[in-house]
Each structure stands twice: as structure tokens, then as C-alpha cells.
Write an enzyme that holds these catalytic residues in place. Structure first.
Site, short mmCIF file in Angstrom:
data_model
loop_
_atom_site.label_atom_id
_atom_site.label_comp_id
_atom_site.label_asym_id
_atom_site.label_seq_id
_atom_site.Cartn_x
_atom_site.Cartn_y
_atom_site.Cartn_z
N ASN A 1 0.77 -1.35 0.11
CA ASN A 1 -0.26 -0.21 0.09
C ASN A 1 0.73 0.99 -0.06
O ASN A 1 1.54 1.35 1.00
CB ASN A 1 -0.85 0.15 1.21
CG ASN A 1 -1.76 1.24 1.33
OD1 ASN A 1 -2.50 1.58 0.58
ND2 ASN A 1 -1.36 2.23 2.11
N GLU A 2 0.92 1.90 -0.94
CA GLU A 2 1.49 3.29 -1.32
C GLU A 2 2.88 3.30 -1.22
O GLU A 2 3.70 4.65 -1.17
CB GLU A 2 0.96 4.18 -0.35
CG GLU A 2 -0.75 4.47 -0.55
CD GLU A 2 -1.37 5.52 0.15
OE1 GLU A 2 -2.58 6.07 -0.18
OE2 GLU A 2 -0.59 5.83 1.50
#
Length: 818
Positions: free
Chosen positions: A423-424
Site C-alpha cells: 500500500n502506497e
């Protein structure tokens, strides 16, 4: 057969810091559980979810702790005796009868220790000593060097739930303990050390692939595996020199498993038995329920860039989803019943995908089982979020071990449709200023996402897609958060600009976007005892973890709703604005279904009482956003969207049948006077299509924008368009009547509008914290009525439905500000 003895009772807990005053030498401990829950149960700490008590508990995660238990055993019969820990949080030394048997460094793994030589007849003493995650993290930072992390704590330097250390919706409650069950397993001859099962389709038949690896003890002998599913049985011989076998079963013409909005979820029980050929003894067994469906992720190039489309049973889907975080800061409190209830709430909101986010945990088996039964698709992140991660040892080996554990555990589930690398983190390296911080040649996680994880998925679970990250554009040559490729996160909306900016984006797939609002009123009252309650009072403010979160709530109202003057109005206005923002974004994306193939809102649930992006608060109460999602994710959606220089009614159909009906509409004054109208005999919207119907010029051109509205209807679906925002709209003071009629399990509350009422909401938790209402955000034309169905055990009368407190609308917000 394997004998399994649960070791979940009789534990005590001791603090290893003798300087801590007021703590007993030992207290009873609950396993599965954690130190916080044991201290709370023994009334040694205040509830960290209440008021600002979180900060009084910081010392817990900075302290070493020891769990002890005594258990009876009868060794000596030549059987292998193994202690199995399904989950240890996190850095631990395990000893049996005074001898160290192992050390652990990973919350997300199962650990197994052979204790055959140490186990005694009679009482055995088992101790698990946990080291502070902070102390271990400091040691690891010296070992690896600094790596950027968007959130506090050393979560990126160890394999522990990252959001334990605090997030922009979560408290800092750094847990320690045996968070999953413990048992003693006793076996002889052989056991199933690893069983990998996948179910796919081969033409019209079901195909089950089984890979079994054995652990053996003593004389090796011929064995056989017997696998059964749907009346089909396969027997596979295992030679004495074999420790692994692979085979397939074909199930003729199984019923297909579908996401819940498209079909049923038939599940076929499967059993695998390991049998001794000589004695016919069953040595071990494995059971799962399997669903059959085809699956692929289409990322092919097209005229818009490159796709990101989930294709289930050869049907390209538009994903109506939400992100899922750990449902409690103390995950052992989340029961199978709670999982099922939360997933049913998601299903009732027309959500058909939950993305299990990478800063949390691999959820318990019961979560995925409930998703299988409910037809809820699962996107599973690997556990890397918002930070740079070292790829050196010992972290790399821990990552590989946890991935092997969890891929094998979860791969049988039909609901699981994607492994996602992180995530990210690729976005963070590219755009968040990490590049100059990470020294040349230092690792930051990319090798996990582009090399280790895809290799492990290809080895263990080749029939399920893997994608390197969210957001990611499919190539390191393209900036990771592009509109035209892969999956996108939209966070300038909320952080920097108003929600009208959602229309500036037409992503291929939006896997994160969100807007904040406080929890339900009853939840705030249960968790905060400020007198008076205000947005800035200590408790309320402490339960807002986002940077400048309250300021963004007020800034987000600008141009849409008046700035509230009271706590009641602040609470309702910000909840209403959250619901509108997300509905606005979802309807925009769905109206561009030919390009965009998914909206996964941040977030569905909460882990504690907090102002957050969630639709369902930590008590399981629905915020207005829940009702907005139910409407915006309706498989048959009617919305009004700008197209060119005008407006179009857009019908969006995710049903399996075409949608054909008369469409009609009118431009009218708020008092009900019709100024222009149209009717088209039949608009045809095929299945899995968004069909635009340009609205006539006299409909889209207002004479007096502040006093007019467009209303379009297609069967029982209705859409509204306003020429100005509410702060300019001539909304009248609400005039209405309320009738209450008792029904089985609650009441029907009928509201009849005497004038135009916009976004009517019945805030039933103000009457009964346990009450649930079926609808919210209802707009009524003059003379129309709506019946709210309320489930409650308390008595309700018409006089209890107080306008401006219990019965809210945009009208009373706007009129009250004048």
C-alpha cells in the site's frame, strides 16, 4: 490421527519491569489475547478507548512481559510432540521446563517446535517472554539504518501490525501477547506439513489442484492420500521415499461461485485424508469448502491507456468496494460472529469487494470463510504500508516465511481474487520525498514487490493474480498514481481540495479515496465524557487522529454547507458532507464505466471510536455514509452527470438482465411548480453498461437557479440535480408531519413533507443506541411521504422524533444558519 490439546487456559501474565508500581507479581491471562486486555480485565488500566486514556497506556508497549502456564502431558510412546503457536505478537523467547525452545520475530506466522525430548510426564511449565517492540525496533534501526515511515514507530523494521503504532484513524496501542491459539500436537508416522489447494475451472468442469508435503517420523512406509469433493474421490499412493505429491481432481459441471450481486455462492466440502497403507489408520486430515469460478485481472493496453479490470467467470466487473482495516486494535476480540455481522453490513450496502489493507493483518480464517459464504470478493494486500522496508536479513526471511504461511492458508478461498504487493510504498518512493533520504544502494522494498512476492505467488498460487502495489501503473516507467493505467488513489480530495474535484479524474480503477466524519452520536457519548462536548473538547479532539482533521472537516463544508454553530450541527453537517462527497465520487466513476472499472472507498470499518473515513463506526453503527454507499453502489443506478456543455441522465446497470423502462423528468421550483418536463418511452440500458440520455435544453437551463431542481425518474430509481449548492439554495424551513406505528421488532416512522425536504435523516441512535434504521438521505417533494423502518426494543412515540435533533435534513442546517 493427530491428537491436539488446546493450551489456551491457565495462563498468567507478569510484568518484567520491577519498577512499575502497583502491579501484582502475576495476573490471570486470557489466550488468545494480549497484555492490554489482561490488564483491563484485571482493572489495572483504564479503558484505552475512552476519553484520552490511550496516552496513559503508552508504557505497556515499552515493557517486557512474560506469559506462563502449566499443562499435563503423557510423552514417551514414540510419538512426536510439537508445540504450535498460531500467532505470537511479536518478539518472543519460548521456554519449556526451563529450556529455550525457540525465538520468534513475526506476528503474522505460525510457529511449530518439536518438544519431544523436553516434555515430561505430569506437569510441564511453558513460558513465553515478550520483548518490547520499541526496544527491538531501535536495535533493528541500528542494524538496517533509517528507512522513511509516514507513521510513528518501527513497524517497517519488523513483522508486526503497522497500525499498532498509530495511524491517522487509529491509536498507538502497541500490543504484546499470544494473539492466536496455542496447542500441543502429538503424532506418529506422518502428518500433512503443508496442503495447498486451489479450485479453478477447466472448460465447464471444476479443477481442484492439490499439493501435499509430508513430515515423517520413524520408519518410512507406504501411505496414501484420499481426496473427496462433490462425490468425486481420488486416491494417490505415496512411496516410502516420497515426502511430497501433487495431483488433480475434476468435478463435472459444478455450479459457479459468483459475487453476491450476480449469483449464488455454492461451496463444495472437500476432505483430504492421509492414510497408512499397512494399517488403514487415518494419520491426518484436511478439510475446506471450495467454490468454483474463473478469475483474471485484465491489465491489457487499450485506447485509454491500460486496463485494471477484474473478470470473474468471463464477466468484466465494475467493482463496488471498500477498504477493510483491523476491526479492533486488539484483534483477538474479533469473533466469527462479529466478522459475519460486519460482512453482512458491507453486503447490505451493496459492497461486493473488501480490500484487506496492508498496514493491518492477514485476517483470521473466519473472515475469509464468511466472505466465501456472502459472495464478498477479497483483495488481499501483503503487509507493507506507507513506509520503506529493508530487504536484508533477518527481515527478508521473515517476509518469505509469513508469505508462504498465509498464501497456503488463504488460497483455497473462492472470495480471494488478488494478492497485492503493498500500500502506497512505490508511490511514496516516487513522490513523497523518500529518494534523497534513502542512500544509494539501500533497499526500500521494491525487491519484495517486483521479485520475491510475485515469485512466491507464482510458485504457491499461480491461478490467482498478483499486482505489485496500490497505487501502481503497471510499470516503473510510468508514474505510479496515473489516471490512465493500473489502480489509483485520490487523496488531494479531502487533504487539499473540495469533493467536486473528483470529477477531474477518470481513473482506470480507484482503490482508495475517502472523506472524514465523526462516529455516530451514541458512539461518541459512550467513548467521550467531555462536558460540554465540542469538536475541540479534549476527548473529541483526541479521537481525531488525522493531521488538521477537524480543520479539513470545516474546510470541506465550504461552498457546500454552512459552517455549523453548535455541536449537534457540526456532527450532522460533517456526516452529511461525508456521505455526499463519497456518493458524488462514486456516481461520477460509475457513470464512466467504459473506462473506470472500480471504486474502493476508504474505508468501511473502524478499530476504535474515532472521527474517520469509515462508513460503519467501531460500535457497528451506520453513519450516513453507509446509506450513501448503498445508494451509490445500487446495481441499478440513475444519476445526473455533466456531459459536454449540458447534462445527461446516466443509467448504470450491473444486473444480469437489461434495464428497459420509461424515463422522465422535470425542472421544477422547490415549491413543486413544474417549469419544464420530458418523457422518453423506453431507455434501454444493457447489462454491465452505463447508458447516457442527454437532458433537453429546457430541463437543464434554470430561470432561477436558487429555487429550482431537476428530478429524473426511471421506474423506482430517482436522481436529483441542483443548480447551486445548499448554501445558496432557497431551502425552506422544514414543515412535515410524523406518524409512528408499531410493528414486529420496532416501528414504522412515516414522514410526510409539506414542503421540499432535502436529505432527510432519522438519527435513531439518539433514541436508542441499539436502534437501526433502514434508510437515510431521503429527499421528498412537497406532499410526498417516506416510511422509515426502525428496529428497536424501546418504546418510540411521534413526539420523540424531534426535528433538528433526531430528524435532520439539509433544510434545518441551511435555515439555521440564516
Amino acid at each position: 490421527m493427530i491428537e491436539k490439546t488446546a493450551l489456551n487456559s491457565g495462563w498468567t501474565l507478569s510484568c518484567n519491569d520491577t519498577a512499575m508500581p502497583g502491579l501484582p507479581a502475576a495476573i490471570p491471562a486470557t489466550v488468545p489475547g494480549c497484555v492490554h486486555l489482561d490488564l483491563l480485565a484485571n482493572r489495572l488500566i483504564p479503558d484505552p478507548y475512552i476519553d484520552v486514556n490511550e496516552i496513559t497506556n503508552d508504557w505497556i508497549g515499552k515493557t517486557d512481559w512474560t506469559y506462563r502456564c502449566s499443562f499435563e502431558a503423557m510423552p514417551g510412546d514414540g510419538r512426536v510432540q510439537e508445540l504450535v503457536f498460531d500467532g505470537l505478537d511479536t518478539v518472543a523467547v519460548i521456554s519449556l521446563n526451563g529450556e529455550e525452545i525457540g525465538r520468534t520475530f513475526n506476528m503474522h506466522r505460525t510457529y511449530r517446535f518439536d518438544v519431544s525430548a523436553l516434555l515430561k510426564a505430569g506437569a510441564n511449565e511453558l513460558t513465553v517472554t515478550f520483548r518490547s517492540a520499541y526496544a527491538y525496533g531501535a536495535e533493528m534501526e541500528k542494524h538496517y539504518g533509517y528507512r522513511p515511515n509516514n507513521y510513528p514507530g518501527p513497524g517497517n523494521l519488523m513483522r508486526k501490525m503497522a497500525c499498532n503504532f498509530g495511524w491517522d484513524w487509529g491509536p498507538t496501542l502497541v500490543t504484546v501477547g499470544l494473539w492466536k491459539p496455542v496447542r500441543l500436537e502429538s503424532w506418529h508416522r506422518a502428518r500433512l506439513a503443508e496442503t495447498r489447494v486451489s479450485a479453478t475451472l477447466a472448460g465447464g468442469d471444476g479443477l481442484v489442484k492439490v499439493h501435499a508435503r509430508l513430515a515423517r517420523h520413524g520408519d518410512k512406509r507406504p501411505l496414501r492420500l484420499v481426496a473427496e469433493i462433490g462425490g468425486v474421490t481420488t486416491t494417490v499412493a505415496i512411496r516410502p521415499d516420497e515426502d511430497a505429491v501433487s495431483f488433480e481432481l475434476a468435478l463435472p459441471s459444478p455450479q459457479l461461485w459468483w459475487p453476491h450481486h450476480l449469483g449464488a455462492q455454492p461451496l463444495y466440502p472437500m476432505a483430504v485424508r492421509l492414510i497408512d497403507d499397512a494399517s488403514d489408520d487415518v494419520l491426518d486430515s484436511y478439510q475446506r469448502e471450495l467454490g468454483f469460478r474463473s478469475l483474471r485481472l485484465d491489465t491489457s493496453a487499450d485506447e485509454h491507456g491500460s486496463a485494471f479490470t477484474f473478470v470473474i467467470n468471463d464477466v468484466p466487473l465494475f467493482i463496488c468496494g471498500a477498504n477493510w482495516i483491523p476491526d479492533d486494535c486488539f484483534p483477538s476480540r474479533v469473533t466469527a460472529k462479529r466478522y459475519a455481522a460486519r460482512i453482512e453490513e458491507a453486503k447490505a450496502a451493496n459492497i461486493h469487494m473488501l480490500r484487506v489493507w496492508g498496514g493491518g493483518i492477514f485476517e483470521a480464517d473466519e473472515f475469509y470463510e464468511a466472505c466465501d459464504r456472502a459472495g464478498m470478493l477479497v483483495w488481499q494486500d501483503f503487509l507493507f504500508a506507507c513506509a520503506a522496508y529493508p530487504e536484508e536479513e533477518p527481515l527478508r526471511s521473515e517476509v518469505e516465511a509469513e508469505v508462504r504461511d498465509n498464501v497456503v492458508r488463504l488460497m483455497p478461498h473462492a472470495s480471494l481474487v488478488l494478492w497485492n504487493g503493498n500500500n502506497e510504498n512505490i508511490w511514496g518512493f516516487d513522490e513523497w520525498g523518500w529518494r534523497p533520504i534513502i542512500k544509494a544502494g539501500e533497499s526500500w522494498g521494491l525487491g519484495y514487490y517486483l521479485d520475491l512476492l510475485p515469485k512466491l505467488c507464482a510458485e504457491l498460487d499461480p491461478d490467482r493474480p498478483y499486482y505489485p502495489g496500490s497505487p501502481y501503473s503497471g510499470s516503473m516507467e510510468i508514474e505510479p498514481n496515473a489516471d490512465r493505467h493500473g489502480c489509483k488513489h485520490i487523496w488531494d480530495v479531502w487533504n487539499d481540495v473540495g469533493y467536486e474535484i473528483y470529477r477531474n479524474y477518470i481513473p482506470r480503477f480507484c482503490s482508495e479515496f475517502g472523506w472524514q466524519a465523526p462516529a455516530a452520536w451514541a458512539t461518541i457519548e459512550e467513548s467521550v465524557h467531555d462536558a460540554p462536548l465540542t469538536p475541540q473538547s479534549n476527548g473529541v479532539f483526541h479521537h481525531q487522529k488525522a493531521t488538521e482533521g477537524n480543520d479539513k472537516l470545516i474546510r470541506g463544508l465550504s461552498g457546500h454547507l454552512p459552517e455549523p454553530r453548535t455541536m449537534d450541527d457540526w456532527h450532522f453537517a460533517t456526516q452529511l458532507n461525508q456521505a455526499r462527497a463519497i456518493r458524488f465520487g462514486v456516481e461520477h466513476m460509475r457513470s464512466h464505466r467504459n473506462i473506470c472499472k472500480g471504486a474502493v472507498v476508504w474505508q468501511f470499518n473502524d478499530c476504535w471510536p474515532v472521527t474517520s473515513w469509515a462508513a460503519l463506526d467501531s460500535a457497528g453503527r451506520r453513519k450516513p455514509l453507509w446509506y450513501a454507499l448503498k445508494a451509490a453502489y445500487d446495481p441499478r443506478l440513475l444519476t445526473i452527470q455533466p456531459r459536454g456543455s449540458g447534462l445527461a441522465a446516466v443509467a448504470v446497470n450491473e444486473r444480469t438482465l437489461f434495464w428497459r423502462a420509461k424515463i422522465g423528468g422535470k425542472r421544477m421550483k422547490l415549491d413543486g411548480t413544474v417549469l419544464a418536463e420530458f418523457e422518453f418511452w423506453r431507455l434501454l440500458c444493457d447489462r454491465f453498461e452505463a447508458k447516457e440520455f442527454p437532458l433537453p435544453e429546457d430541463i437543464v437551463t434554470a430561470d432561477l437557479p436558487k429555487d429550482e431542481v431537476i428530478v429524473v425518474q426511471m421506474l423506482d430509481r430517482r436522481a436529483f440535480h441542483y443548480f447551486v449548492e445548499d448554501i445558496e439554495l432557497a431551502l425552506p424551513a422544514p414543515r412535515l408531519t410524523v406518524d409512528v406505528v408499531g410493528i414486529d421488532g420496532g416501528y414504522e416512522v412515516k414522514v410526510t413533507a409539506q414542503n421540499f425536504l432535502k436529505d432527510l435523516c432519522l438519527m435513531v441512535d439518539r433514541l436508542d443506541p441499539e436502534a437501526v434504521v433502514d434508510t437515510m438521505l431521503v429527499t421528498l417533494l412537497p406532499g410526498e411521504s417516506h416510511v422509515f423502518t426502525v428496529r428497536t426494543a424501546r418504546a418510540i412515540e411521534a413526539g420523540d422524533i424531534v426535528v433538528g435533533t433526531v430528524l435532520r435534513s439539509a433544510n434545518d442546517l441551511v435555515v439555521g444558519s440564516r
